[in-house]
Design a protein around this motif. Sequence first.
Motif, PDB file in Angstrom:
ATOM      1  N   LEU A 183       7.042   6.637  -7.376  1.00  0.00           N
ATOM      2  CA  LEU A 183       7.150   5.437  -6.703  1.00  0.00           C
ATOM      3  C   LEU A 183       5.693   4.908  -6.976  1.00  0.00           C
ATOM      4  O   LEU A 183       5.693   3.663  -6.867  1.00  0.00           O
ATOM      5  CB  LEU A 183       7.537   5.660  -5.233  1.00  0.00           C
ATOM      6  N   ASP A 184       4.568   5.659  -6.840  1.00  0.00           N
ATOM      7  CA  ASP A 184       3.361   4.880  -6.753  1.00  0.00           C
ATOM      8  C   ASP A 184       3.189   4.319  -8.250  1.00  0.00           C
ATOM      9  O   ASP A 184       2.590   3.121  -8.406  1.00  0.00           O
ATOM     10  CB  ASP A 184       2.316   6.258  -6.939  1.00  0.00           C
ATOM     11  N   ILE A 185       3.681   4.735  -9.426  1.00  0.00           N
ATOM     12  CA  ILE A 185       3.460   4.265 -10.726  1.00  0.00           C
ATOM     13  C   ILE A 185       4.590   3.159 -10.789  1.00  0.00           C
ATOM     14  O   ILE A 185       4.422   1.943 -11.343  1.00  0.00           O
ATOM     15  CB  ILE A 185       3.768   5.229 -11.868  1.00  0.00           C
ATOM     16  N   ALA A 186       5.706   3.165 -10.173  1.00  0.00           N
ATOM     17  CA  ALA A 186       6.587   2.331 -10.156  1.00  0.00           C
ATOM     18  C   ALA A 186       6.512   1.105  -9.544  1.00  0.00           C
ATOM     19  O   ALA A 186       6.573  -0.035  -9.912  1.00  0.00           O
ATOM     20  CB  ALA A 186       7.971   2.880  -9.554  1.00  0.00           C
ATOM     21  N   VAL A 187       5.837   1.081  -8.361  1.00  0.00           N
ATOM     22  CA  VAL A 187       5.555  -0.004  -7.522  1.00  0.00           C
ATOM     23  C   VAL A 187       4.267  -0.615  -8.359  1.00  0.00           C
ATOM     24  O   VAL A 187       4.193  -1.857  -8.370  1.00  0.00           O
ATOM     25  CB  VAL A 187       4.973   0.476  -6.153  1.00  0.00           C
ATOM     26  N   ALA A 188       3.513   0.176  -9.098  1.00  0.00           N
ATOM     27  CA  ALA A 188       2.292  -0.548  -9.679  1.00  0.00           C
ATOM     28  C   ALA A 188       2.867  -1.340 -10.887  1.00  0.00           C
ATOM     29  O   ALA A 188       2.271  -2.596 -10.953  1.00  0.00           O
ATOM     30  CB  ALA A 188       1.360   0.509 -10.126  1.00  0.00           C
ATOM     31  N   ALA A 189       3.845  -0.833 -11.468  1.00  0.00           N
ATOM     32  CA  ALA A 189       4.523  -1.609 -12.637  1.00  0.00           C
ATOM     33  C   ALA A 189       5.013  -2.784 -12.320  1.00  0.00           C
ATOM     34  O   ALA A 189       5.298  -3.780 -12.820  1.00  0.00           O
ATOM     35  CB  ALA A 189       5.503  -0.631 -13.260  1.00  0.00           C
ATOM     36  N   GLU A 190       5.676  -2.972 -11.280  1.00  0.00           N
ATOM     37  CA  GLU A 190       6.660  -3.884 -10.823  1.00  0.00           C
ATOM     38  C   GLU A 190       5.849  -4.973  -9.944  1.00  0.00           C
ATOM     39  O   GLU A 190       6.358  -5.906  -9.445  1.00  0.00           O
ATOM     40  CB  GLU A 190       7.864  -3.469 -10.074  1.00  0.00           C
ATOM     41  N   SER A 191       4.443  -4.446  -9.521  1.00  0.00           N
ATOM     42  CA  SER A 191       3.669  -5.412  -8.700  1.00  0.00           C
ATOM     43  C   SER A 191       4.370  -5.662  -7.409  1.00  0.00           C
ATOM     44  O   SER A 191       4.304  -6.816  -6.720  1.00  0.00           O
ATOM     45  CB  SER A 191       3.294  -6.741  -9.313  1.00  0.00           C
ATOM     46  N   VAL A 192       4.845  -4.822  -6.873  1.00  0.00           N
ATOM     47  CA  VAL A 192       5.743  -4.738  -5.392  1.00  0.00           C
ATOM     48  C   VAL A 192       4.617  -4.791  -4.417  1.00  0.00           C
ATOM     49  O   VAL A 192       3.787  -3.871  -4.192  1.00  0.00           O
ATOM     50  CB  VAL A 192       6.738  -3.742  -5.421  1.00  0.00           C
ATOM     51  N   VAL A 193       4.663  -5.855  -3.741  1.00  0.00           N
ATOM     52  CA  VAL A 193       3.945  -5.975  -2.439  1.00  0.00           C
ATOM     53  C   VAL A 193       4.682  -5.702  -0.868  1.00  0.00           C
ATOM     54  O   VAL A 193       5.358  -6.388  -0.658  1.00  0.00           O
ATOM     55  CB  VAL A 193       3.302  -7.331  -2.001  1.00  0.00           C
ATOM     56  N   ASP A 194       4.558  -4.379  -0.741  1.00  0.00           N
ATOM     57  CA  ASP A 194       5.255  -4.033   0.537  1.00  0.00           C
ATOM     58  C   ASP A 194       4.492  -2.830   1.246  1.00  0.00           C
ATOM     59  O   ASP A 194       4.549  -1.638   0.940  1.00  0.00           O
ATOM     60  CB  ASP A 194       6.697  -3.408   0.135  1.00  0.00           C
ATOM     61  N   PRO A 195       3.809  -3.308   2.223  1.00  0.00           N
ATOM     62  CA  PRO A 195       3.121  -2.418   3.028  1.00  0.00           C
ATOM     63  C   PRO A 195       3.710  -1.372   3.816  1.00  0.00           C
ATOM     64  O   PRO A 195       3.234  -0.022   3.427  1.00  0.00           O
ATOM     65  CB  PRO A 195       2.334  -3.379   4.092  1.00  0.00           C
ATOM     66  N   GLU A 196       4.883  -1.233   4.000  1.00  0.00           N
ATOM     67  CA  GLU A 196       5.416  -0.389   4.584  1.00  0.00           C
ATOM     68  C   GLU A 196       5.800   0.734   3.371  1.00  0.00           C
ATOM     69  O   GLU A 196       5.541   2.030   3.668  1.00  0.00           O
ATOM     70  CB  GLU A 196       6.880  -0.333   5.180  1.00  0.00           C
ATOM     71  N   LEU A 197       6.232   0.302   2.133  1.00  0.00           N
ATOM     72  CA  LEU A 197       6.609   1.075   0.992  1.00  0.00           C
ATOM     73  C   LEU A 197       5.352   1.727   0.746  1.00  0.00           C
ATOM     74  O   LEU A 197       5.243   3.183   0.267  1.00  0.00           O
ATOM     75  CB  LEU A 197       7.374   0.568   0.069  1.00  0.00           C
ATOM     76  N   SER A 198       4.289   1.033   0.631  1.00  0.00           N
ATOM     77  CA  SER A 198       2.998   1.600   0.042  1.00  0.00           C
ATOM     78  C   SER A 198       2.394   2.668   1.180  1.00  0.00           C
ATOM     79  O   SER A 198       1.745   3.706   0.790  1.00  0.00           O
ATOM     80  CB  SER A 198       1.758   0.756   0.264  1.00  0.00           C
ATOM     81  N   ARG A 199       2.706   2.435   2.364  1.00  0.00           N
ATOM     82  CA  ARG A 199       2.410   3.429   3.412  1.00  0.00           C
ATOM     83  C   ARG A 199       3.251   4.770   3.197  1.00  0.00           C
ATOM     84  O   ARG A 199       2.717   5.985   3.344  1.00  0.00           O
ATOM     85  CB  ARG A 199       2.765   2.981   4.887  1.00  0.00           C
TER      86      ARG A 199
END
Length: 352
Positions: A183-199
């Motif tokens: 998920l770390d690399i997927a969120v980086a690839a998609e530029s997802v801004v979601d503090p709860e998911l990042s947490r």
Amino acid sequence: MSVSTADVAARANSPAMRDRLLARIEECVLRILSEEQARWEAVDPRGRVPVDAIAELIEAGGKRLRPAFCVTGFLAAGGDPDDPTIVDAAAGLEFLHAFALIHDDVMDHSSLRRGMPTVHVRHTGEHTARGWRGESRRYGESVAILAGDLAYSYADRLLAAVPPAAREVWSSLTSETIIGQFLDIAVAAESVVDPELSRWIAVGKSGRYSIHRPLVLGAAIAGRTDLGSAFQEYGTTLGEAFQLRDDLIDAYGDTDAAGKPTGHDLKQHKMTLLLALAAGRDERVRDMITTGEWDSRALHSLLDECGVRDEVEQRIDELVEAARAAITHTEIDPQWQDELRAMALQVAYRDR
């Protein structure tokens, strides 16, 4: 003067005993590596290369954080210090950490770990220097992938004999680490801004496997699954503080002190919890991320301007206090409550 059974038991399960167990764990790890080096060198000298890669990483240092929390959970739960299972399990955690670091460095294109070239960088360089056939980068990354897989195999072997309840903890720990990393690399690839998911990612791929799960694993080996809830509250909050500190070290730390490149997460477009929080409070940060116009230097300046660093330091303070409070009413000896409170400070306010 007579010594009571309770006094003997208290000394047996003291922080001093934890230090002795940690020394045995270090011996266990090094013994396995030495045996494996000899085993595979007997087949062919090249056979020890992946083992050497693991050994060089482990021998370069590290905090041994996961074994320390595992042993603390075990002794705090009244575990028998002579039980060899805890030594194997805690050693397995260190091998799992090696697996995670080696693979993480490949995914992040990181060049430095614990002040030394990363596994894939070193072996890419050797391929180039020796003029071997094929693509140097592919060779170096292949060595790293296989070395990481081998470290995982050692970890799983060492956890084979733990009780069923502990094995369930181990299964959760390993799957969380891998899914969190994806998920770390997927969120980086998609530029997802979601503090709860990042947490969740921060806690899942780092905090849980560093603090929460090792504590619960140690307690489960000691037969105290009832401590899982309290250790979860302590470990989850401290795990988030641990990852937030890691984000701050990457953004503002010194490469020499950290033993790895700093500023790397921004360069790799990592949606860290620090960056997600900044995006939530500053539209300029959010726009730069979501439009794909990612400039790591400009982002670093915006992080300073929006004051997120101070917010994160305050959040770390709050998390540490919550973790320390969570352990206060746990049914463990007061000396272990004090020790876990002290460990919370060491973890959250480190500089590397």
